[in-house]
Design a protein around this motif. Structure first.
Motif, PDB file in Angstrom:
ATOM      1  N   MET A 969       0.840  -1.186   0.000  1.00 37.41           N
ATOM      2  CA  MET A 969       0.000   0.000   0.000  1.00 37.41           C
ATOM      3  C   MET A 969       0.881   1.243   0.000  1.00 37.41           C
ATOM      4  N   ARG A 970       0.625   2.145  -0.995  1.00 30.89           N
ATOM      5  CA  ARG A 970       1.469   3.346  -1.110  1.00 30.89           C
ATOM      6  C   ARG A 970       0.729   4.623  -0.743  1.00 30.89           C
ATOM      7  N   PHE A 971      -0.467   4.740  -1.176  1.00 33.11           N
ATOM      8  CA  PHE A 971      -1.245   5.939  -0.828  1.00 33.11           C
ATOM      9  C   PHE A 971      -2.727   5.634  -0.954  1.00 33.11           C
ATOM     10  N   LYS A 972      -3.540   6.559  -0.451  1.00 31.58           N
ATOM     11  CA  LYS A 972      -4.977   6.381  -0.531  1.00 31.58           C
ATOM     12  C   LYS A 972      -5.575   7.452  -1.416  1.00 31.58           C
ATOM     13  N   MET A 973      -6.659   7.105  -2.064  1.00 37.44           N
ATOM     14  CA  MET A 973      -7.272   8.060  -2.986  1.00 37.44           C
ATOM     15  C   MET A 973      -8.792   8.012  -2.848  1.00 37.44           C
ATOM     16  N   PRO A 974      -9.389   9.138  -2.446  1.00 34.12           N
ATOM     17  CA  PRO A 974     -10.848   9.132  -2.314  1.00 34.12           C
ATOM     18  C   PRO A 974     -11.506   9.208  -3.690  1.00 34.12           C
ATOM     19  N   LEU A 975     -12.385   8.262  -3.964  1.00 33.12           N
ATOM     20  CA  LEU A 975     -13.049   8.199  -5.274  1.00 33.12           C
ATOM     21  C   LEU A 975     -14.532   7.915  -5.074  1.00 33.12           C
ATOM     22  N   ALA A 976     -15.309   8.331  -6.052  1.00 37.27           N
ATOM     23  CA  ALA A 976     -16.749   8.080  -5.979  1.00 37.27           C
ATOM     24  C   ALA A 976     -17.020   6.586  -6.023  1.00 37.27           C
ATOM     25  N   ALA A 977     -17.936   6.122  -5.166  1.00 33.79           N
ATOM     26  CA  ALA A 977     -18.225   4.695  -5.083  1.00 33.79           C
ATOM     27  C   ALA A 977     -18.859   4.170  -6.351  1.00 33.79           C
ATOM     28  N   ALA A 978     -19.503   5.080  -7.098  1.00 25.76           N
ATOM     29  CA  ALA A 978     -20.231   4.651  -8.287  1.00 25.76           C
ATOM     30  C   ALA A 978     -19.313   4.344  -9.471  1.00 25.76           C
ATOM     31  N   LEU A 979     -18.060   4.725  -9.378  1.00 26.81           N
ATOM     32  CA  LEU A 979     -17.156   4.532 -10.524  1.00 26.81           C
ATOM     33  C   LEU A 979     -16.979   3.066 -10.871  1.00 26.81           C
ATOM     34  N   SER A 980     -16.839   2.767 -12.161  1.00 25.26           N
ATOM     35  CA  SER A 980     -16.583   1.395 -12.587  1.00 25.26           C
ATOM     36  C   SER A 980     -15.100   1.098 -12.382  1.00 25.26           C
ATOM     37  N   PRO A 981     -14.744  -0.181 -12.331  1.00 20.33           N
ATOM     38  CA  PRO A 981     -13.328  -0.541 -12.160  1.00 20.33           C
ATOM     39  C   PRO A 981     -12.439   0.122 -13.221  1.00 20.33           C
ATOM     40  N   LYS A 982     -12.956   0.174 -14.437  1.00 16.32           N
ATOM     41  CA  LYS A 982     -12.181   0.772 -15.531  1.00 16.32           C
ATOM     42  C   LYS A 982     -11.890   2.245 -15.254  1.00 16.32           C
ATOM     43  N   GLU A 983     -12.936   2.947 -14.799  1.00 16.58           N
ATOM     44  CA  GLU A 983     -12.787   4.374 -14.487  1.00 16.58           C
ATOM     45  C   GLU A 983     -11.815   4.579 -13.324  1.00 16.58           C
ATOM     46  N   VAL A 984     -11.934   3.722 -12.333  1.00 14.71           N
ATOM     47  CA  VAL A 984     -11.038   3.808 -11.178  1.00 14.71           C
ATOM     48  C   VAL A 984      -9.600   3.649 -11.660  1.00 14.71           C
ATOM     49  N   GLU A 985      -9.396   2.656 -12.500  1.00 13.73           N
ATOM     50  CA  GLU A 985      -8.043   2.383 -13.011  1.00 13.73           C
ATOM     51  C   GLU A 985      -7.472   3.607 -13.693  1.00 13.73           C
ATOM     52  N   GLU A 986      -8.296   4.224 -14.552  1.00 11.62           N
ATOM     53  CA  GLU A 986      -7.827   5.388 -15.308  1.00 11.62           C
ATOM     54  C   GLU A 986      -7.454   6.545 -14.392  1.00 11.62           C
ATOM     55  N   ILE A 987      -8.345   6.850 -13.460  1.00 10.64           N
ATOM     56  CA  ILE A 987      -8.100   7.981 -12.563  1.00 10.64           C
ATOM     57  C   ILE A 987      -6.835   7.751 -11.748  1.00 10.64           C
ATOM     58  N   VAL A 988      -6.712   6.515 -11.261  1.00  8.73           N
ATOM     59  CA  VAL A 988      -5.549   6.219 -10.415  1.00  8.73           C
ATOM     60  C   VAL A 988      -4.260   6.334 -11.223  1.00  8.73           C
ATOM     61  N   LEU A 989      -4.246   5.715 -12.407  1.00  5.14           N
ATOM     62  CA  LEU A 989      -3.012   5.704 -13.203  1.00  5.14           C
ATOM     63  C   LEU A 989      -2.593   7.103 -13.632  1.00  5.14           C
ATOM     64  N   ASN A 990      -3.569   7.972 -13.807  1.00  2.00           N
ATOM     65  CA  ASN A 990      -3.254   9.325 -14.259  1.00  2.00           C
ATOM     66  C   ASN A 990      -2.987  10.304 -13.118  1.00  2.00           C
ATOM     67  N   SER A 991      -3.084   9.806 -11.906  1.00  2.00           N
ATOM     68  CA  SER A 991      -2.907  10.711 -10.767  1.00  2.00           C
ATOM     69  C   SER A 991      -1.425  11.024 -10.566  1.00  2.00           C
ATOM     70  N   PRO A 992      -1.126  12.204 -10.034  1.00  2.00           N
ATOM     71  CA  PRO A 992       0.273  12.565  -9.777  1.00  2.00           C
ATOM     72  C   PRO A 992       0.912  11.634  -8.738  1.00  2.00           C
ATOM     73  N   GLU A 993       0.102  11.158  -7.731  1.00  2.00           N
ATOM     74  CA  GLU A 993       0.666  10.249  -6.722  1.00  2.00           C
ATOM     75  C   GLU A 993       1.198   8.983  -7.367  1.00  2.00           C
ATOM     76  N   ALA A 994       0.394   8.457  -8.312  1.00  2.00           N
ATOM     77  CA  ALA A 994       0.793   7.206  -8.953  1.00  2.00           C
ATOM     78  C   ALA A 994       2.021   7.410  -9.823  1.00  2.00           C
ATOM     79  N   ALA A 995       2.090   8.571 -10.462  1.00  2.00           N
ATOM     80  CA  ALA A 995       3.215   8.848 -11.360  1.00  2.00           C
ATOM     81  C   ALA A 995       4.543   8.675 -10.629  1.00  2.00           C
ATOM     82  N   LYS A 996       4.538   9.050  -9.355  1.00  2.00           N
ATOM     83  CA  LYS A 996       5.740   8.951  -8.530  1.00  2.00           C
ATOM     84  C   LYS A 996       6.259   7.510  -8.478  1.00  2.00           C
ATOM     85  N   TYR A 997       5.304   6.597  -8.419  1.00  2.00           N
ATOM     86  CA  TYR A 997       5.685   5.186  -8.283  1.00  2.00           C
ATOM     87  C   TYR A 997       5.822   4.495  -9.638  1.00  2.00           C
ATOM     88  N   LEU A 998       5.115   5.045 -10.645  1.00  2.00           N
ATOM     89  CA  LEU A 998       5.162   4.414 -11.970  1.00  2.00           C
ATOM     90  C   LEU A 998       6.491   4.686 -12.657  1.00  2.00           C
TER      91      LEU A 998
END
Length: 1018
Positions: A969-998
């Motif tokens: 576990m690296r960080f936490k990200m508040p996201l809308a519960a209604a989002l689909s897994p695909k949408e979650v994936e996109e938002i997370v991968l494009n986040s600045p926090e994730a970029a640090k680890y990617l």
RNA sequence: GCGGAUGUGGUGAAAUUGGUAGACACGCUAGACUUAGGAUCUAGUGCCGAGAGGUGUGCGGGUUCGAGUCCCUCCAUCCGCACCA
């Protein structure tokens, strides 16, 4: 308004008693639930905090079930016959009835302080005649029953007698010790005595000479499970084997049902395994080996040795037979050549105690008898040995030895140079026997080439066809000896006419325990009831009369033994359903309604005693149609022991020596010096105050004695040393203060708080410590050492519930005992944490925002979303946790809820009212008080309904997704519960926090578990 | 020897079906308030590290995107049974 638990708890204890709040009745349309605690023996020592653990857990559960709308039977009583009261009576002459009464009063007082919801109107005591009348009745029922194997149940003895009169005993399938066969004609001309002798072999309780564990010091017989390591469980007196005429219970008849019945029970595997083990079922065959005594012309066809084996498939590997030294045939078969040696072996074996025979496994002993048996298949002659590794009491007391397949036989054969025949295909038996069942059988005639499983069936078939034996199931379970040579137990409803036992009719019961002058056995070795002068049965007037009236015509002697401790406790759960009934052990409708115990709470130590016997009696009463169920205790929870946390102080003694004589020198006069110095130390030490060193300094020394130097001592140490020196008048004497022989001494835990010793209290505790000196911490405190041990008076670590109720209140005690950890687990008692629980109840109190008059200032409007969420989270958690008996996590969740509501400054009436109901099983007094203050004065919180959980309040709009990389576990990200897994994936991968680890790379894989977690695989 | 249970911070423990290890408490540290109480409140607290970070559920291995949780081996503690044929 302050939370004053003392007055609140007192008020509600009285209110509950006055209003009969916990009284229950059979007459109800509600569904029943039966919660029972194991019967306590009211010991003189009273309760310590370990005892109520189970009681509190079961009480919480009972209250919870009530809130759920069940009609809950939750009684309490006392297993009040027993050895300690009798021992005390022997020592002091005080009647056991009196001590028992006092002890019960003390128990009751202690129990009452904890706020249990027992229906005390149903209390039972095994030692009260109204109760043991029905224990005696059950005994008579057992006496008048036999076990019909074809119906697989107990039946009335009158049925059996009718069968005997019609057809004799040849075709009757019964569990019996009867060996001889008789016809109806023979039966009908038997004398009364002869008939009774036969019936004794069928009755479910019967008189027999049996080897018993005789305890001379207690003057009584003990059950196997009352003997621990060769001494009595209570008192630790030596126990020896003795043959005595005793009442026995034919529990063996129920062996199979006691075993299979376990499957339907919700008990721990550990207890089930212990019972399975105790019953000890083994399947196999009994096989007859014809005898050949080596005397020509003698007919030996009728003489044979019966062996029991679980491996009939290995019968072709038999190279000798072994009998137990006590086997009745030993003397018959031994040839004159070996007679002396066999007699000597038997003598030596008989001297060994059961325990010696068990512990001495390495020493292989045995003696050839000179007799030979014929192998029933091969016709080969095999030697017959005797050896003490074969037990007379198990199986047939004889084994067919197969050294290639049994390690003990292999050891024996190797030791005595007996041939070993290998009957396993491709298995090496030169180093050890091959005991696995996976080998193919070889060199075994019709069994050759078969697997063990098939071969066993085949072998049994062949054995039966040949008429040399049969398939048989053996049980280790023995019939249970039911007589005790004690005073303080149930008298048997039995008198003796011409030496034959006669029962007393139920309408004349109970046969009340007579008065005696002494509670010891009589001078001629009779049980204590032999001291009674009014102990004879008058059959004309149906009452107990003076012994002097015994004429063996109408007045007969009564049984002198009493029943064992387990008699009364084997059926007490039935009596609670209808405790005052004088016409039956309980009314049929009461038993039919309450049935068996749904939740049984108690220790695991009764696994083979009480829990087995109670099952036996229940099955028996079921067979005879008295009750509608076969198992007494459906679900059982075994609470763990609460251990004490002992505190220690460490005493050190100064070492004195003459200055002109170096204590460590190896002088020639050393002996004289030592003596001089010893004398000096004895004299001076006596004059010195006791000195105690704080644990932390000692600990430093113990952890690493080699690098410990004087620098580790503090100024205190120097002060004490100086003080001692000043006390010594003699200028030639020097002193050292070494800590390597520090003696730990138990100190009363009431003088210790958080490991800090109350110095003044300690000095007052014992006169010899009045002038004690301490080597303290730099901050002036004395830190005690500690250890976890059993709670006991001698260790000064006993904590009674009374003290804690006084100091913190019953509600706090209840919650704290539950909070400690899982009920089933053993755990050390430590009062340190109790403040946390006490704070929780005070915070709960404060939530209600009471004014000076004690009226709550609450918000009657609609609760906020946060309020509802906190409450419903708790409702869900608490009901889930209670269903799986996780009492400790409930308390944690109450704390969380109260913390959250406090933070939310919640004063909402609806919320707080439901919270009170949730908490009430744990903390009933405070719940009742606040319930009343909220304006529910007309009802008790015990009549409320358990709040209903509503999922809707827990639905989240946003979820804090933990984002992991490769599972971390690296960080936490508040996201809308209604989002689909695909949408979650996109938002997370494009986040600045994730970029640090990617680091600019493309992940191999992304896993999104909706609502739970995101894992990125690099 | 066989069978069962248990092993997680300084302590009691939590993590229910594999998904943020250490919830909730105790204790400890620092601070606030105080008429000094064992009161109340605030912040911190698995370990290592100054930090970034690393590491961590008795040991070792495996399965898996992911293991305190499942599998295998071993170790320790407790309980029961033990020449059971």
């Amino acid at each position: 308004m302050e939370y004053n638990f003392n007055s609140i708890e007192q008020k509600w204890r009285k209110r509950w008693a006055d209003n009969n709040t916990y009284k229950v009745s059979t007459d109800s349309n509600k569904e029943k639930f039966y919660v029972l605690d194991m019967f306590p023996y009211p010991s003189g020592a009273g309760l310590h905090v370990g005892h109520p653990l189970g009681y509190i857990a079961s009480d919480v559960y009972a209250r919870y079930k009530r809130l759920q709308g069940f009609n809950v039977l939750h009684p309490m009583g006392y297993d009040s016959f027993g050895l300690p009261a009798e021992q005390y009576a022997i020592q002091t002459g005080q009647h056991p009835e009196l001590t028992t009464k006092e002890n019960i009063a003390r128990y009751r007082d202690q129990l009452d302080k904890i706020g249990f919801s027992y229906d005390w109107s149903r209390e039972v005591r095994t030692s009260s005649p109204e109760y043991y009348k029905w224990t005696q009745w059950i005994f008579i029922e057992l006496f008048n029953s036999w076990y019909d194997k074809s119906a697989d149940k107990a039946r009335s003895i009158t049925d059996l007698i009718a069968l005997f009169e019609k057809e004799g005993n040849a075709s009757i399938q019964a569990v019996t010790d009867q060996e001889t066969v008789f016809t109806a004609a023979e039966w009908n001309v038997f004398s009364k005595e002869e008939k009774e002798a036969v019936l004794q072999n069928y009755r479910l309780t019967y008189l027999a000479d049996s080897w018993v564990n005789w305890c001379p010091a207690l003057g009584t017989v003990l059950a196997n499970d009352e003997v621990v390591n060769g001494v009595s469980e209570r008192g630790g007196h030596p126990v020896e084997q003795k043959l005595m005429r005793q009442w026995s219970m034919r529990i063996k008849a129920y062996a199979e049902r006691l075993l299979t019945g376990l499957d339907s029970l919700d008990w721990t595997d550990s207890i089930k395994d212990i019972q399975t083990n105790w019953i000890g079922k083994s399947k196999g065959a009994s096989v007859f080996f014809p005898l050949w005594r080596g005397i020509e012309g003698e007919d030996t066809s009728k003489t044979h040795i019966e062996v029991f084996t679980t491996r009939p498939d290995t019968i072709f590997g038999v190279t000798f037979l072994v009998l137990a030294p006590e086997h009745p045939l030993v003397d018959v078969i031994t040839t004159t050549e070996y007679a002396d040696k066999v007699a000597e072996y038997k003598r030596v074996a008989s001297l060994k105690s059961e325990r010696d025979r068990q512990s001495d496994v390495k020493n292989i002993t045995g003696q050839i008898t000179g007799a030979k048996a014929i192998h029933p298949f091969t016709g080969a002659e095999v030697d017959i040995w005797i050896a003490d590794y074969v037990l007379a009491s198990y199986g047939t007391g004889a084994v067919m030895a197969v050294p290639c397949g049994d390690q003990r036989d292999w050891d024996f054969a190797t030791h005595f140079n007996i041939p070993i025949k290998n009957i396993f295909q491709d298995k090496d038996i030169s180093k050890a026997a091959y005991t696995e069942k996976d080998a193919l059988i070889a060199a075994s005639d019709f069994l050759t080439g078969l697997e063990a499983k098939v071969a066993i069936e085949k072998a049994i078939e062949a054995i039966e066809n040949k008429g040399i034996g049969k398939g048989k199931t053996n049980y280790r379970l023995r019939d249970a000896v039911f007589s005790r040579q004690r005073y303080w137990g149930e008298p048997f409803p039995i008198y003796y006419k011409n030496g034959l036992p006669q029962t007393i009719a139920v309408e004349h019961l109970p046969i009340v325990l007579p008065e005696v002058e002494k509670y010891l056995p009589t001078e001629d070795g009779q049980p204590p009831l032999g001291n009674a002068t009014v102990w004879a049965w008058d059959t004309a007037n149906n009452k107990v009369v003076e012994n002097s009236k015994i004429d063996h015509q109408t007045v007969f002697p009564l049984e002198l033994n009493t029943m064992p401790g387990w008699a009364g406790s084997s059926w007490y759960f039935l009596r609670y359903t209808d405790p005052l009934n004088t016409n039956a052990f309980a009314a049929k409708d009461a038993v039919d309604y309450w049935k068996n115990v749904d939740l049984y709470m108690g220790g695991a130590e009764h696994a083979t005693g009480h829990l087995l016997y109670a099952r036996f009696w229940t099955k028996f009463l079921y067979d005879r149609g008295y009750i509608p169920f076969e198992e007494p205790f459906q679900k059982m929870i075994n609470q763990g022991m609460i251990l004490g946390r002992s505190s220690f102080v460490y005493r050190i003694k100064p070492l004195f020596y003459y200055t002109n004589e170096d204590p460590y020198s190896l002088d020639k006069k050393i002996d004289i010096d030592i003596k001089k110095n010893v004398d000096l130390n004895m004299e001076l030490t006596r004059q010195m105050p006791p000195i105690f060193i704080t644990y932390s300094i000692l600990k430093k020394y113990l952890n690493d004695p080699y690098s410990f130097s004087d620098n580790n001592f503090n100024i205190e140490h120097k002060r004490i040393l100086k003080l001692i020196k000043e006390n010594v008048q003699n200028q030639n004497v020097s002193v050292e203060l070494s800590i390597n022989d520090a003696t730990p001494i138990h100190v009363d835990i009431s003088l210790v708080d958080n490991d800090k010793l109350d110095l003044e209290g300690f000095k007052k505790w014992r006169s010899e410590y009045a002038n004690a000196e301490f080597i303290l911490e730099n901050d002036g405190t004395y830190i005690c050492g500690h250890e976890v041990e059993k709670m006991s008076k001698s260790k000064y670590n006993v904590q009674t519930p009374d003290e804690l109720v006084e100091k913190y209140g019953a509600d706090t005690l209840r919650c704290y005992e539950m909070f400690l950890g899982p009920v089933e687990q053993a755990k050390p008692w430590d009062t340190k944490g109790i403040n946390g629980v006490s704070n929780f109840l005070r915070k709960l109190w404060r939530l209600f925002n009471l004014d000076e008059n004690g009226s709550p200032r609450l918000d009657e409007g609609e609760p906020s979303k946060d309020n509802l969420k906190s409450l419903h989270k708790t409702i869900k958690k608490v009901s889930d946790d209670l269903e799986r008996f996780s009492f400790n996590t409930c308390v944690s969740n109450f704390m969380i809820c109260v913390n959250e509501l406090s933070e939310q400054k919640c004063t909402n009436k609806q919320i707080l009212e439901q919270l009170l109901v949730l908490v009430s099983p744990y903390a009933p007094h405070i719940a009742e008080e606040l319930w009343e203050k909220m304006g529910n004065g007309a009802t008790s919180v015990t009549q409320a309904s358990f709040p209903t959980f509503n999922e809707a309040y827990l639905v989240e709009d946003n979820i804090e997704y933990p984002v992991s990389f490769n599972g971390k576990m690296r960080f936490k990200m508040p996201l809308a519960a209604a989002l689909s897994p695909k949408e979650v994936e996109e938002i997370v991968l494009n986040s600045p926090e994730a970029a640090k680890y990617l680091e600019g790379k493309t992940p191999k894989k992304v896993i999104v578990v909706p609502g739970k977690i995101v894992n990125i695989v690099m």
